[in-house]
Enzyme design. Structure first.
Site, PDB file in Angstrom:
ATOM      1  N   LYS A  66      33.282  28.769  34.573  1.00  9.38           N
ATOM      2  CA  LYS A  66      32.809  27.531  34.972  1.00  9.38           C
ATOM      3  C   LYS A  66      31.577  27.273  34.106  1.00  9.38           C
ATOM      4  O   LYS A  66      30.599  26.729  34.299  1.00  9.38           O
ATOM      5  CB  LYS A  66      32.876  27.049  36.423  1.00  9.38           C
ATOM      6  CG  LYS A  66      32.465  25.443  36.619  1.00  9.38           C
ATOM      7  CD  LYS A  66      33.714  24.766  36.564  1.00  9.38           C
ATOM      8  CE  LYS A  66      33.526  23.391  36.557  1.00  9.38           C
ATOM      9  NZ  LYS A  66      34.808  22.434  36.060  1.00  9.38           N
ATOM     10  N   ASP A 123      38.647  35.002  44.606  1.00  9.31           N
ATOM     11  CA  ASP A 123      39.104  34.904  45.927  1.00  9.31           C
ATOM     12  C   ASP A 123      40.071  33.845  46.057  1.00  9.31           C
ATOM     13  O   ASP A 123      41.146  33.846  46.511  1.00  9.31           O
ATOM     14  CB  ASP A 123      37.977  34.505  47.021  1.00  9.31           C
ATOM     15  CG  ASP A 123      38.364  34.459  48.456  1.00  9.31           C
ATOM     16  OD1 ASP A 123      39.535  35.308  48.800  1.00  9.31           O
ATOM     17  OD2 ASP A 123      38.091  33.714  49.096  1.00  9.31           O
ATOM     18  N   ASP A 183      44.599  34.080  46.034  1.00 13.85           N
ATOM     19  CA  ASP A 183      45.505  33.325  47.131  1.00 13.85           C
ATOM     20  C   ASP A 183      46.551  32.458  46.475  1.00 13.85           C
ATOM     21  O   ASP A 183      47.839  32.367  46.847  1.00 13.85           O
ATOM     22  CB  ASP A 183      44.754  32.456  48.032  1.00 13.85           C
ATOM     23  CG  ASP A 183      44.495  33.284  49.148  1.00 13.85           C
ATOM     24  OD1 ASP A 183      44.063  34.710  49.072  1.00 13.85           O
ATOM     25  OD2 ASP A 183      44.394  32.731  50.506  1.00 13.85           O
TER      26      ASP A 183
HETATM   27  C1  IPM Z   1      39.900  38.431  50.850  1.00 15.21           C
HETATM   28  C2  IPM Z   1      39.398  37.702  52.110  1.00 15.21           C
HETATM   29  C3  IPM Z   1      37.926  38.253  52.263  1.00 15.21           C
HETATM   30  C4  IPM Z   1      37.024  37.687  50.948  1.00 15.21           C
HETATM   31  C5  IPM Z   1      37.623  37.738  53.414  1.00 15.21           C
HETATM   32  C6  IPM Z   1      38.107  38.191  54.505  1.00 15.21           C
HETATM   33  C7  IPM Z   1      36.072  37.863  53.691  1.00 15.21           C
HETATM   34  O1  IPM Z   1      39.633  36.437  51.874  1.00 15.21           O
HETATM   35  O2  IPM Z   1      39.910  39.824  50.566  1.00 15.21           O
HETATM   36  O3  IPM Z   1      40.355  37.863  49.710  1.00 15.21           O
HETATM   37  O4  IPM Z   1      36.697  36.372  51.108  1.00 15.21           O
HETATM   38  O5  IPM Z   1      36.898  38.411  50.105  1.00 15.21           O
HETATM   39 MG    MG Z   2      40.864  35.713  50.123  1.00 14.60          MG
END
Ligand code: IPM
Ligand code: MG
Length: 354
Positions: free
Chosen positions: A189, A245, A249
């Protein structure tokens, strides 16, 4: 090889049990392992008042690799921050220097219809997200919640990256890209944040020694959009802790379910912690319905990266693919015409395929 087994909370013990079945099956074919379990996260807090009990940290330090389930649960949300399950995992990553997080997102042909995107957008997708794991706003100081003079509270976190931290994750990403499609997209960013302006500069400089890898740069907001618009444009993505992170996802949903994504978190010597990228899913814990494939695929990554056993890793991955071909589906990837299977049944099917 010594493996520390840390099931954690929620569905953690159910999914890790399936991965252990797979390892025991490989032991029958001569794989020699020493497995030792220890509590972590909420389970660590309950056993020893600490989400990363001293004995668990010691076991993890002595082991060649760590097989990790998941941590967290609503019953722990009110604890002081340093006692919460997440702290256990974050401290483990930090204490062991596990700075390189590899999160492959692959679409199995059998699951293209399970994605929330059109099958033609995701079919054949194979992206590797390389996420820096021990720096950034996750660990930067100062941090905290302070009360200001007027009584109003202020939350503070600090995004920081040193050149050396950027360089070492860039190296992991360039090396990975070199072994794959030779395309690396660095996500930042830099139009707003100085930390990532430096990131972009250091990655660009570092890339001069990898003329065979095509390096591009993308802002994180655009990357979030491109991942759902045209995800197959990506080969390897390298980014910081927080962006990684979130993007991982997002990328998981392209594959059909977050229940399919394994991960490896490596130190400089390929010692690693292996865990599914999903969490402890308290809503389905104990029901025997969780998808164990992300954990089983994490075991394959463990065999590949920390145990140097490519042959066994490939066997596990092919067994998972066979199970999908045979039509077994846990609830998260179930589509009409396929066979709904619980956690145990999925694990047994992988063992049978092996
Ligand atoms: C991940 C999870 C962790 C993170 C959490 C559980 C602390 O979301 O491994 O992606 O944020 O890294
Ligand atoms: Mg995560």
């Amino acid at each position: 090889m010594k493996i520390a087994v840390l099931p954690g909370d929620g569905i953690g013990s159910e999914i890790v049990a399936q991965a252990l079945k797979v390892l025991h099956r490989l032991e029958q074919d001569g794989l020699r392992l020493e497995l030792e379990q220890a509590p972590v996260g909420g389970a660590g807090y309950e056993a020893a008042g600490d989400p990363l009990p001293e004995a668990t940290l010691k076991l993890a330090q002595q082991a060649d690799a760590i097989l990790f389930g998941a941590i967290g649960g609503p019953q722990y949300d009110a604890l002081p921050r340093d006692k919460r399950p997440e702290r256990g995992l974050l401290r483990l990553r930090k204490e062991l220097g596990l700075f390189a997080n590899l999160r492959p997102a692959m679409v199995y042909p059998e699951l293209a219809a399970a994605s929330s995107l059109k099958a033609e957008i995701v079919a054949g997708l194979d992206v590797l997200i390389v996420r820096e794991l021990t720096g950034d706003i996750y660990f930067g100081e100062p941090r905290g919640i302070a009360t200001l003079a007027g009584g109003e509270r202020e939350g503070v976190n600090t995004m920081r990256y040193r050149e050396s931290e950027i360089r070492r994750i860039a190296q992991v990403a360039f090396e990975a890209a070199r072994k794959r499609g030779k395309r690396l997209c660095s996500v930042d960013k830099a139009n707003v944040l100085e930390t990532t302006e430096l990131w972009k500069e250091v990655v660009t400089d570092f890339g001069r020694s990898y003329p065979d890898v095509n390096l591009s740069h993308m802002y994180v907001d655009n990357c979030a959009m491109q991942l759902v618009r045209n995800p197959k444009q990506f080969d390897v993505i390298v980014t910081g802790n927080l962006f990684g992170d979130i993007l991982s996802d997002e990328a998981s949903m392209l594959t059909g379910s977050i229940g399919m994504l394994p991960s490896a978190s490596l130190d400089a010597n390929n010692k690693g912690l292996y865990e599914p990228i999903h969490g402890s899913a308290p809503d389905i814990a104990g029901k025997g319905v969780a998808n164990p494939l992300a954990t089983i695929l994490s075991t394959a990554m463990m065999l590949r990266y920390s145990l140097g056993n490519e042959q066994a890793a490939g066997r596990v991955e092919r067994a998972v693919q066979q199970v999908l071909r045979e039509g077994y589906r846990s609830a998260d990837i179930h589509t009409p015409g396929t066979r709904l299977a619980g956690t145990n049944e999925m694990g047994d099917a992988v063992v049978a395929a092996l």
